[in-house]
Design an enzyme around this catalytic site. Structure first.
Site, PDB file in Angstrom:
ATOM      1  N   SER A 198      38.404  40.081  40.254  1.00  0.00           N
ATOM      2  CA  SER A 198      38.904  41.256  39.305  1.00  0.00           C
ATOM      3  C   SER A 198      39.620  42.248  40.085  1.00  0.00           C
ATOM      4  CB  SER A 198      37.819  41.915  38.398  1.00  0.00           C
ATOM      5  OG  SER A 198      38.234  43.110  37.760  1.00  0.00           O
ATOM      6  N   TYR A 218      29.477  45.801  38.437  1.00  0.00           N
ATOM      7  CA  TYR A 218      30.626  44.862  38.301  1.00  0.00           C
ATOM      8  C   TYR A 218      31.423  44.637  39.407  1.00  0.00           C
ATOM      9  CZ  TYR A 218      34.108  42.026  36.004  1.00  0.00           C
ATOM     10  OH  TYR A 218      35.030  40.981  35.552  1.00  0.00           O
TER      11      TYR A 218
END
Length: 265
Positions: A156, A169
């Site tokens: 990401s 995350y």
């Protein structure tokens, strides 16, 4: 006198024996970016195993859609955090399709909260899927992907463009990128290329749910569009096309994280 070099090094060789389609495993393939990757691989001739944890209806729908256009796909329940289950997923690929050429690890969990507000079960869920799961899938892939094949992890862009609420995350995805770079060094001698793709904000149900839960989703969407030099939210195809390039013509790219974020980071 030096030895004559081989005509084609392992990294330049096709892993595909004649007479059968290449085979790909896509974890997290029932929805979002993972689903689009599975569909695009199938469209280019891969037999695809779609791994999913709980979204059976979506996974079956994805497999049926691939079959409807003449492709080959099977949906297989496979929680990436469960080592025995993932071993059986790889067994299935070898038994039913003859081997494994590409593994795309797209399974991921995002819980958007400040660190102080996360409970430990939520932390464990992200660590279990995003990092432990990536290690488990990568161990099997390292043992079973054929020479000349490819392993791709979906990271990401949040690892570079950090934001409040994404601490755990982002940490799991940063670990995934470190795993990718190290595994590339371990497998390069067999001609197995290992890379990561790091999408920016992408128009998936995960992002839309996050917008809805925030109570001011449209403002968030417009803020992302305004901050992105190419002027829009990402689409699943944006990441899928990078994956296709990495498993196909980009055979000299290895150990890298490729950002697909429209210039956001």
């Amino acid at each position: 006198m030096s030895a004559t070099p081989p005509d084609r090094l392992p990294s330049e060789q096709s892993p595909l024996p004649a007479g059968r389609p290449p085979v790909a495993i896509v974890t997290g393939g029932s929805r979002g970016i993972g689903r689009r990757i599975a569909e695009r691989l199938a469209q280019t001739g891969y037999a695809v195993l779609i791994g999913y944890r709980s979204e059976q209806a979506s996974a079956d729908e994805a497999a049926a859609g691939i079959a409807a256009i003449g492709g080959t796909a099977r949906a297989v329940r496979a929680d990436v955090a469960d080592e025995a289950v993932i071993a059986r997923l790889f067994d299935t690929a070898e038994r039913e399709f003859g081997g494994i050429d590409v593994v795309v690890n797209a399974a991921g969990v995002l819980i958007d909260k400040p660190l102080a507000d996360l409970n430990i079960d939520e932390v464990d869920r992200m660590l279990g899927t995003n990092l432990r799961g990536a290690v488990i899938v990568s161990r099997q892939a390292a043992r079973r992907v054929r020479a000349g094949g490819s392993i791709i992890n979906i990271s990401s862009a949040i690892t570079k463009g950090t934001a409040p609420g994404y601490s755990v995350y982002a940490a799991t995805k940063a670990g995934l990128e470190a795993l990718t770079a190290t595994l590339a060094k371990e497998l390069g001698g067999r001609g197995i290329r290992v890379n990561a793709v790091a999408p920016g904000p992408t128009d998936t149900d995960m992002l839309r749910t996050g917008f809805a839960n925030s109570g001011h989703g449209e403002q968030m969407r417009q803020a992302i569009v305004s901050a992105t030099p190419l002027g829009r939210i990402g689409r699943p195809d944006d990441a899928a096309e990078v994956v296709l390039a990495l498993v196909g013509p980009l055979r000299w790219v290895h150990g890298q994280t490729i950002h697909a974020s429209g210039g956001l980071v």
